[in-house]
Each structure stands twice: as structure tokens, then as C-alpha cells.
Write a protein that holds these residues in place. Structure first.
Motif, PDB file in Angstrom:
ATOM      1  N   ASN A  40      83.440 100.795 -50.646  1.00  0.00           N
ATOM      2  CA  ASN A  40      81.991 100.747 -50.483  1.00  0.00           C
ATOM      3  C   ASN A  40      81.366  99.950 -51.626  1.00  0.00           C
ATOM      4  N   GLY A  41      80.442  99.074 -51.277  1.00  0.00           N
ATOM      5  CA  GLY A  41      79.784  98.320 -52.331  1.00  0.00           C
ATOM      6  C   GLY A  41      78.979  97.157 -51.790  1.00  0.00           C
ATOM      7  N   THR A  42      78.272  96.497 -52.700  1.00  0.00           N
ATOM      8  CA  THR A  42      77.549  95.267 -52.406  1.00  0.00           C
ATOM      9  C   THR A  42      78.220  94.169 -53.214  1.00  0.00           C
ATOM     10  N   TRP A  43      78.962  93.321 -52.538  1.00  0.00           N
ATOM     11  CA  TRP A  43      79.908  92.427 -53.203  1.00  0.00           C
ATOM     12  C   TRP A  43      79.409  90.988 -53.251  1.00  0.00           C
ATOM     13  N   ARG A  44      79.509  90.386 -54.439  1.00  0.00           N
ATOM     14  CA  ARG A  44      79.278  88.960 -54.633  1.00  0.00           C
ATOM     15  C   ARG A  44      80.610  88.249 -54.679  1.00  0.00           C
ATOM     16  N   ILE A  45      80.662  87.031 -54.172  1.00  0.00           N
ATOM     17  CA  ILE A  45      81.881  86.218 -54.237  1.00  0.00           C
ATOM     18  C   ILE A  45      81.749  85.270 -55.427  1.00  0.00           C
TER      19      ILE A  45
ATOM     20  N   ARG B  22      73.358  83.196 -38.817  1.00  0.00           N
ATOM     21  CA  ARG B  22      74.789  83.449 -38.637  1.00  0.00           C
ATOM     22  C   ARG B  22      75.228  84.711 -39.375  1.00  0.00           C
ATOM     23  N   LEU B  23      74.491  85.102 -40.405  1.00  0.00           N
ATOM     24  CA  LEU B  23      74.880  86.269 -41.194  1.00  0.00           C
ATOM     25  C   LEU B  23      74.870  87.535 -40.351  1.00  0.00           C
ATOM     26  N   GLU B  24      73.818  87.699 -39.566  1.00  0.00           N
ATOM     27  CA  GLU B  24      73.738  88.889 -38.716  1.00  0.00           C
ATOM     28  C   GLU B  24      74.802  88.857 -37.627  1.00  0.00           C
ATOM     29  N   ASP B  25      75.051  87.670 -37.074  1.00  0.00           N
ATOM     30  CA  ASP B  25      76.066  87.551 -36.020  1.00  0.00           C
ATOM     31  C   ASP B  25      77.455  87.903 -36.544  1.00  0.00           C
ATOM     32  N   ALA B  26      77.717  87.580 -37.820  1.00  0.00           N
ATOM     33  CA  ALA B  26      79.039  87.820 -38.391  1.00  0.00           C
ATOM     34  C   ALA B  26      79.230  89.264 -38.842  1.00  0.00           C
ATOM     35  N   SER B  27      78.170  90.014 -39.008  1.00  0.00           N
ATOM     36  CA  SER B  27      78.270  91.407 -39.451  1.00  0.00           C
ATOM     37  C   SER B  27      78.918  92.256 -38.359  1.00  0.00           C
TER      38      SER B  27
ATOM     39  N   VAL C 111      81.143  99.713 -41.897  1.00  0.00           N
ATOM     40  CA  VAL C 111      80.196  98.622 -41.684  1.00  0.00           C
ATOM     41  C   VAL C 111      80.495  97.490 -42.656  1.00  0.00           C
ATOM     42  N   THR C 112      80.563  96.284 -42.123  1.00  0.00           N
ATOM     43  CA  THR C 112      80.639  95.082 -42.949  1.00  0.00           C
ATOM     44  C   THR C 112      79.440  94.221 -42.593  1.00  0.00           C
ATOM     45  N   ALA C 113      78.511  94.106 -43.528  1.00  0.00           N
ATOM     46  CA  ALA C 113      77.265  93.379 -43.274  1.00  0.00           C
ATOM     47  C   ALA C 113      77.094  92.265 -44.299  1.00  0.00           C
ATOM     48  N   PHE C 114      76.613  91.114 -43.843  1.00  0.00           N
ATOM     49  CA  PHE C 114      76.432  89.957 -44.716  1.00  0.00           C
ATOM     50  C   PHE C 114      74.949  89.659 -44.876  1.00  0.00           C
ATOM     51  N   GLY C 115      74.568  89.268 -46.074  1.00  0.00           N
ATOM     52  CA  GLY C 115      73.164  88.967 -46.334  1.00  0.00           C
ATOM     53  C   GLY C 115      73.006  88.201 -47.625  1.00  0.00           C
ATOM     54  N   LEU C 116      71.776  88.201 -48.172  1.00  0.00           N
ATOM     55  CA  LEU C 116      71.458  87.477 -49.394  1.00  0.00           C
ATOM     56  C   LEU C 116      70.814  88.425 -50.398  1.00  0.00           C
ATOM     57  N   SER C 117      70.987  88.126 -51.673  1.00  0.00           N
ATOM     58  CA  SER C 117      70.332  88.915 -52.717  1.00  0.00           C
ATOM     59  C   SER C 117      68.836  88.624 -52.715  1.00  0.00           C
ATOM     60  N   ASP C 118      68.075  89.452 -53.413  1.00  0.00           N
ATOM     61  CA  ASP C 118      66.615  89.288 -53.416  1.00  0.00           C
ATOM     62  C   ASP C 118      66.128  88.412 -54.569  1.00  0.00           C
TER      63      ASP C 118
ATOM     64  N   TYR D 219      80.327  99.643 -46.112  1.00  0.00           N
ATOM     65  CA  TYR D 219      79.994 101.064 -46.144  1.00  0.00           C
ATOM     66  C   TYR D 219      80.941 101.829 -45.214  1.00  0.00           C
ATOM     67  N   GLN D 220      81.441 102.955 -45.692  1.00  0.00           N
ATOM     68  CA  GLN D 220      82.157 103.907 -44.850  1.00  0.00           C
ATOM     69  C   GLN D 220      81.284 105.144 -44.733  1.00  0.00           C
ATOM     70  N   LEU D 221      80.876 105.476 -43.516  1.00  0.00           N
ATOM     71  CA  LEU D 221      79.941 106.573 -43.277  1.00  0.00           C
ATOM     72  C   LEU D 221      80.570 107.588 -42.332  1.00  0.00           C
ATOM     73  N   ASN D 222      80.260 108.858 -42.542  1.00  0.00           N
ATOM     74  CA  ASN D 222      80.787 109.941 -41.705  1.00  0.00           C
ATOM     75  C   ASN D 222      79.670 110.894 -41.338  1.00  0.00           C
ATOM     76  N   ARG D 223      79.752 111.447 -40.150  1.00  0.00           N
ATOM     77  CA  ARG D 223      78.803 112.482 -39.765  1.00  0.00           C
ATOM     78  C   ARG D 223      79.512 113.828 -39.745  1.00  0.00           C
ATOM     79  N   GLY D 224      78.774 114.879 -39.926  1.00  0.00           N
ATOM     80  CA  GLY D 224      79.343 116.219 -39.992  1.00  0.00           C
ATOM     81  C   GLY D 224      80.021 116.612 -38.698  1.00  0.00           C
ATOM     82  N   THR D 225      81.080 117.406 -38.812  1.00  0.00           N
ATOM     83  CA  THR D 225      81.814 117.853 -37.621  1.00  0.00           C
ATOM     84  C   THR D 225      81.900 119.373 -37.546  1.00  0.00           C
ATOM     85  N   GLY D 226      81.114 120.051 -38.361  1.00  0.00           N
ATOM     86  CA  GLY D 226      81.174 121.514 -38.385  1.00  0.00           C
ATOM     87  C   GLY D 226      80.572 122.127 -37.138  1.00  0.00           C
ATOM     88  N   PRO D 227      80.674 123.438 -36.957  1.00  0.00           N
ATOM     89  CA  PRO D 227      80.151 124.109 -35.765  1.00  0.00           C
ATOM     90  C   PRO D 227      78.633 124.065 -35.723  1.00  0.00           C
TER      91      PRO D 227
END
Length: 549
Positions: free
Chosen positions: A54-59, A80-85, A98-105, A117-125
């Protein structure tokens, strides 16, 4: 693709990393020319058999340990950034990567960013769900998964401490079969033929989900903990819940050769794809039939290419033995004299569904009456469904003289020797059969939906070594007219067989089981990286036809 403009240094000295704050990781890169570089990311197997964290990565390019300015992006092509995500759903849609591409501010010089990002939702009762009776809540089988995993690992460590491996224990195991067979059987038997059973202690564990229980699970954990080498031939889910000692050698003798359907991490984000932490990651080595298939298997299992070893498949040794083939042929027709003089069609498709739990085949796609009519006095059709499928083909009794369920036949490979025409779809059964240089008809009625839902690891239409039929009438016509296509068989063999000989089992034993050449990172001294020996049988020469009377 990254372009470095105005760079005056040696292009080969340039490397690339991704950076997020104080974290950085190297990136695989191929130089295209003096200014262009191709950066490759495997999101499920980025580093140490794990996904990109997980992170916001610069090349960032690096030259002589000096970090150069981060990568930017053509502002006229930002659509193209949104299409490639990408969004990858997995774990029964309870988790997402999630792998999302964009630009810094940065208003002055916005940098190219890759967000993961790796995201999980709860699975409890549910909040108001009725509680289970106390007795069931206390039972081991209904403990929460994390608790079960913790207890399993505690038992694993205790077993290993009380009875540590001795350097000579080999476990043959499967969670998908009830007995020794296929590649496992050949390695087991060959080790006995070579007298290695006097040096090594053989152990066994074979079960399927329907026969598994907590006692067999505890026994299996004990065997895994106290063995030095573990040989398996299919998915082995229990590995995913155990912290296997690094000294234990896990060798996956994958049962399939080379079919079309994508498996493992090649299907990440599709129906039934694996979790990011998975049993496949635990393999020390995986075998395959050719160097061409190494990247395919590495991607599928989420491991590095150096851990995939092109030994050839052990069961091919028996398949290529001409004396064995003759005996199979003689024994078959002695047991089934009514089939002499008939052309034998083997109907052997793969299963539909996610796994053994929901495996099925749509028998409505078979018109048994029409098939029986087309057979006439010329053909007989033997049905050999995938072993995951429990429902037998519903062959009407009046057609049983020409349409026969052969599920009880002991060995599919032996059945191939008496087969004149193979009918399949996406199954790896084609792997061995192409060595016989006989026709294959591909009945792919669901080709388009299968490719989207299940996925192929190569283009089906261009690679399938035979005629593709998308309707049952097409299949019947091809069979009736003997409209076969053998034009792609030789190329298929070239791509999938580095060796066409009877020594694959010995390579597995010598290179991997009793030997261990180099570590997974450097791969030093691995003999499989050497050229294929000159005395290997040419792959253009099929095995002689042993099924002729």
C-alpha cells in the motif's frame, strides 16, 4: 514506458525505483534504446512473493546512487491514466486490490503517481444474528479463522520441536486425490526402482475435501512439520494457513501440462481468483515441461521464475515408453473386444466452475441421439469427464453400444494410446496427446464467456492445435467428414516440450528431490539453465502410433 530526454550518461547505468516517503523498491526494467525504458510491474508478485505494498509511489531514476527527478506524465494524455487504473476483486468479493494512476498536486511540476491499496470489508456475523449453541461455538471447526490458524501453527511448531526432520523424510501428499497417481506416483515408483527408499523414509497423505476432518488435518500438519521434503501435485490449501519452516523443501509437481485456462494469479481479479496470501506462494520449486512455460507458471503461482524448473513431467516417461504403450493397447482390446475395428473418440473436457466444490459440465450441450447416429459403425465415443465432476454423463441406455462412460478406467494417459480422435476444450489433456500426432477437435461452446470469466493464458484461436467447433452440430460435422487440422501440432510440441524422452522423473529426483541446486534468488548452478542436450529426441517426431491393430 519511460523516456529520459537529454540524458548524457551510459544508458545501461540507469536503474529505476519506486518511492513512497522513506520506502523504496527496485523495478524491473528493459532498455529499449538510449532514451526509452520499459518498466514492468507484477502487482501480485512484486517483491518477496508479495504484491506492491500500500502506498503512493513515485517512479525515480537512479544513476550512481544519485536520485534524479521523478517521472512526469504528458498532460495532454491524462485521460489514459484513468483507463489504465485497475480494481481487482478477490476473496469472494470481500477484498479488493486497487492500482490507480494519477498526478501529484504540485502546480509547477506534477509528478506521475501510482497508488496501490489493499482493502477488506468485515466478514463477522450480522449484529442481530442468532448465536450458535455453546457446544458448537466451542468446537474446533467453528472457531474463528484467525484462531484456527494460530492453533494450527502452534501445533506445527510443537510437532517440529518434538520430532524434528532428520534429512531423509519425504512426504507424498495431495488434497485433491485419494491416492497416489500421476506425477507423484511416477516419482515415488522411480525412487524405489533406484533403491532410494533405503535411504529415504516415504510418508503419504491423500484426501479430498469430502474426506477431510479435523483428525486428518492434525495428522497432515504433523507430517508437514516433521518432513524434509514435501511433494504435491495440485492446489494444497492448508499450506496457506501455516508458517512453513524455510528448511522444508516444497516441490509442486503440478498435475497439468499445458492447457489454455488461466490458473492461480493469472486470474487475479476474476471469479474465484486467489487471495494475495496463498498456498501457491509457499513452493520452493515448481516443475514444468519447457523454458517457454516458465513465465506462465511463475505468474500463475506468484513466485519468481528461478523457482520454476523445466524438468519435463514425470508421467510423460511412462507415456513415451513404447513397450508400455503396446501393452496398454493389447490389454485394452483384450478387455473390450467389441471395440476392435472401431475408431475411438475420447470425449474429455475440463470442468466448469471455480474448483472441486462446484465443478460441473453442461450436459445439455451434448445431443446424445445425434452423436450416436453420427458414430454409425465407424466410431465409438468414450466419455472421460474431469475427476472433479461427480455427475456422470446421462447417456440413454439405448445408445450405450456406441457411447460409453469410461470414468472407471484407471489411467487417462493410457486411454490416450487407444484414442484416434480427442474431443476436448481447454483441458491440459492435449499436452500428452500432441506427442501422438493425432487429431484433436476442440468443442468450445462457451469460448467467449469462458475467456472473460475464467481467462486464458494464451490466445485460444491462434494456438489450439486442432479444429475449433463452437456448436455441437459443427463438432458432429467435423467428426463425420474427418475434417481435422494438424497444422499447429508441431509448433505446440516445440513450445511445450524441452525434452521428449523418458528421463523427466530422474531430472526431478536428481535436480530437486535429492539435490538442491542454488538458492531461489541467485539460482546458482541450476542445471536446467543449460542448453537442451543434443541426444534429446527431436520434438518434431511424434511417438509412433501404438494403437493400430
Amino acid at each position: 514506458m519511460v523516456t529520459i530526454s537529454g540524458f548524457s550518461g551510459d544508458p545501461d547505468d540507469l536503474r529505476f525505483i519506486i518511492v513512497d516517503g522513506g520506502r523504496d523498491f527496485p523495478v524491473n526494467v528493459k532498455r529499449i534504446d538510449a532514451e526509452q525504458y520499459l518498466l514492468e510491474f507484477n502487482v501480485t508478485n512484486f517483491t518477496d512473493r508479495r504484491q506492491i505494498p500500500n502506498g503512493t509511489w513515485r517512479i525515480v531514476p537512479v544513476l550512481d546512487e544519485e536520485r534524479l527527478p521523478g517521472a512526469t506524465f504528458d498532460l495532454k494524455a491524462t485521460d489514459r491514466l484513468e483507463d489504465a487504473s485497475r480494481v481487482f476483486l478477490y476473496d469472494r468479493n470481500r477484498s479488493v486490490y486497487v492500482t490507480a494512476f494519477g498526478l501529484s498536486d504540485d502546480d509547477e511540476n506534477p509528478e506521475f503517481l501510482m497508488r496501490t491499496y489493499q482493502l477488506n470489508r468485515g466478514t463477522g456475523p450480522a449484529k442481530n444474528a442468532a448465536k450458535k449453541p455453546l457446544g458448537k461455538r466451542l468446537a474446533l471447526k467453528v472457531l474463528p479463522r484467525p484462531r484456527r490458524r494460530k492453533l494450527a501453527n502452534r501445533f506445527y511448531r510443537l510437532s517440529r520441536r518434538l520430532n524434528p526432520p532428520r534429512g531423509n523424510r519425504i512426504l507424498f501428499a495431495s488434497e485433491m486425490r485419494t491416492g497416489l497417481g500421476g506425477n507423484l506416483a511416477r516419482v515415488h515408483d522411480r525412487m524405489i526402482e533406484r533403491g532410494l527408499d533405503e535411504k529415504y523414509t516415504f510418508r503419504r497423505s491423500f484426501r479430498i475435501p469430502a474426506t477431510a476432518n479435523k483428525w486428518s488435518t492434525l495428522r497432515l500438519i504433523y507430517l508437514l512439520a516433521t518432513s524434509d521434503t514435501v511433494l504435491m501435485d495440485d492446489y494444497f490449501g492448508l499450506l496457506g494457513n501455516l508458517s512453513i519452516a524455510p528448511e522444508t523443501k516444497i516441490i509442486q509437481l503440478w498435475h497439468a501440462g499445458s492447457g489454455f485456462k488461466a490458473v492461480g494469479y493469472s486470474r487475479f481479479g476474476k471469479y474465484g481468483s486467489p487471495k494475495l496470501s496463498n498456498a501457491h506462494r509457499k513452493y520452493t520449486y515448481v516443475i514444468t515441461g519447457s523454458q517457454h512455460l516458465v513465465p506462465v507458471y511463475a505468474e500463475a503461482f506468484g513466485i519468481e521464475e528461478s523457482a520454476v524448473v523445466p524438468t519435463g513431467l514425470p508421467r510423460i516417461d511412462t507415456f513415451l515408453d513404447e513397450e508400455h504403450a503396446r501393452k496398454v493397447n493389447d490389454d485394452f482390446f483384450e478387455a473390450h473386444p467389441q471395440l476392435r475395428g472401431k475408431k475411438i473418440v475420447l470425449f474429455a473436457p475440463t470442468f466448469r466452475g471455480k474448483s472441486i466444490g462446484d465443478a460441473h459440465y453442461d450436459y445439455d450441450r451434448i445431443d446424445f441421439a445425434k452423436l450416436h447416429e453420427v458414430c454409425g459403425d465407424k466410431y465409438v465415443v468414450l466419455f472421460r469427464m474431469h475427476h472433479f465432476i461427480t455427475e456422470a454423463p446421462p447417456i440413454p441406455a439405448e445408445y450405450a453400444d456406441r457411447l460409453i462412460d469410461f470414468a472407471s478406467f484407471p489411467d487417462t494417459n493410457d486411454l490416450l494410446h487407444v484414442t484416434d480422435v480427442l474431443v476436448t476444450d481447454y483441458s491440459s489433456i492435449i499436452y500428452e496427446y500432441t506427442l501422438l500426432d493425432r487429431p484433436i477437435l476442440f468443442y468450445a461452446y462457451d469460448k467467449d464467456t469462458y475467456s472473460v470469466i475464467r481467462g486464458f493464458h494464451r490466445d485460444y484461436d491462434s494456438v489450439a492445435p486442432g479444429k475449433i467447433c463452437v456448436t455441437f452440430d459443427d463438432l458432429l460435422k467435423a467428426l463425420q467428414d474427418e475434417d481435422f487440422d494438424l497444422s499447429k501440432v508441431a509448433e505446440f510440441r516445440r513450445e511445450n516440450f524441452d525434452y521428449v524422452d523418458t528421463n523427466s522423473t530422474d531430472r526431478v529426483i536428481d535436480w530437486l528431490v535429492v539435490g538442491d541446486h542454488g538458492d531461489r534468488e541467485t539460482g546458482g548452478g541450476r542445471p536446467w539453465l543449460a542448453p537442451v542436450p543434443d541426444n534429446t529426441t527431436a520434438v518434431d517426431e511424434p511417438l509412433s502410433d501404438q494403437s493400430e491393430e
